[in-house]
Scaffold this active site. Sequence first.
Site, PDB file in Angstrom:
ATOM      1  N   SER A 119      37.072  49.767 -24.965  1.00  0.00           N
ATOM      2  CA  SER A 119      36.695  48.468 -24.419  1.00  0.00           C
ATOM      3  C   SER A 119      35.211  48.260 -24.708  1.00  0.00           C
ATOM      4  O   SER A 119      34.798  48.318 -25.859  1.00  0.00           O
ATOM      5  CB  SER A 119      37.025  48.402 -22.922  1.00  0.00           C
ATOM      6  OG  SER A 119      36.755  47.126 -22.403  1.00  0.00           O
ATOM      7  N   HIS A 148      39.512  45.984 -26.581  1.00  0.00           N
ATOM      8  CA  HIS A 148      39.457  44.859 -25.659  1.00  0.00           C
ATOM      9  C   HIS A 148      38.367  43.906 -26.122  1.00  0.00           C
ATOM     10  O   HIS A 148      37.183  44.238 -26.095  1.00  0.00           O
ATOM     11  CB  HIS A 148      39.135  45.341 -24.238  1.00  0.00           C
ATOM     12  CG  HIS A 148      40.197  46.211 -23.646  1.00  0.00           C
ATOM     13  ND1 HIS A 148      39.985  46.987 -22.534  1.00  0.00           N
ATOM     14  CD2 HIS A 148      41.493  46.428 -23.999  1.00  0.00           C
ATOM     15  CE1 HIS A 148      41.088  47.639 -22.236  1.00  0.00           C
ATOM     16  NE2 HIS A 148      42.013  47.325 -23.121  1.00  0.00           N
ATOM     17  N   ASP A 205      42.404  51.281 -18.194  1.00  0.00           N
ATOM     18  CA  ASP A 205      43.433  51.064 -19.200  1.00  0.00           C
ATOM     19  C   ASP A 205      43.461  52.239 -20.165  1.00  0.00           C
ATOM     20  O   ASP A 205      42.417  52.684 -20.651  1.00  0.00           O
ATOM     21  CB  ASP A 205      43.170  49.759 -19.963  1.00  0.00           C
ATOM     22  CG  ASP A 205      44.281  49.439 -20.956  1.00  0.00           C
ATOM     23  OD1 ASP A 205      45.446  49.769 -20.658  1.00  0.00           O
ATOM     24  OD2 ASP A 205      43.982  48.859 -22.013  1.00  0.00           O
TER      25      ASP A 205
END
Length: 366
Positions: free
Chosen positions: A178, A205, A298
């Site tokens: 991310s 992300h 995540d």
Amino acid sequence: MNVITPQPAQPPRRVLIVEDSAVLRHLLMRVVADDPRLELAEAVETAEEALRLVPRLRPDVISMDICLPGMDGLEATRQIMAHFPTPIVIVSDTLGGQATHVSMNALRSGALTVIEKPQGLTGSAGAAVAQGIATQLYIMSQVPVIRRRLMQAEPFRHKGMWSHPLAIHPRIVAMAASTGGPTAFARVLGDLPPDFALPVVLVQHMGQSFMEGFARWLDQQVALPVTLAQHGMPLERGRVLVAPGDRHMTVGTRGEVLLHDAAPVQGQRPSADVLFSSVAKVFGADGLGVLLTGMGEDGVEGLGRIRARGGYTVVEDRSTAVIHGMPGAAERAGAACISLPVHEISPHILRAMAGGPVPSQDPLAG
């Protein structure tokens, strides 16, 4: 009777806005003014003005445009990170490959994330855009940044000389990140040889509008070919497939990638958990998962599934992660076989795949 002492409220985070468009500059000023978590330190039109003010204002976070008169946002980011390290959020157009390319290079120079410029703040959609920008500025203002030269970092030296053989025979590498991911991916994939024998699939992300540009940028940074994945595209040795924005990506039983429009997982689509879980299901002990820098959790559950099926899992160490949230959560959950600085991940994988000695996870083991 117990007396509860109220905790002092945190002062708002001070934002420096660097944007040459008067319309966009005032939109961003409104975003900051309307959020109690933020406070406007100053709004300027040029990078030169920003460089002059940063040492005096010491903002908590900088909203940085890329296309500026005179010095551009990329060079400004380099200068600020070299002399006055400050969290920088790139607010970028998505029109044209050059804007995205420069934005990605700004991330590599030390900026934390890139978000799309607002087109307006009216109505419910505009309110959601404003809230998203304000939240990004607030969160990134709390990320500790330091002078780093990770891309030229020396090989990581493990403490002690204890090592053990580790032979792994994966058939696929799945990666996810991310915040801070573009730089980390450029380093890890850049350390793999052009004849790397495995397919690579990855989740980053990032806003949907930036994903095609991100894949093109990454393709220019590393020796392996990098492509934005399409539904049904076959897995090929030595090719990197990037999950497109706002679609989940999984691996299929016939050696292909599949794209899905299912609901977000952990607030993310594409989701690292979804990708990792499919790798665990299809490849079992032949899966290799890598979880890099990022906020939240995540990827933790999916990485744990890879490890539970006998696969090998690597997470980025806190010494190099821009944000250690995702890899740190994986460590605590027991989903990681080993934690390594970003510049040691690919050498470790290559040594392990060759059956050579690798550092022991326990420095006391002899």
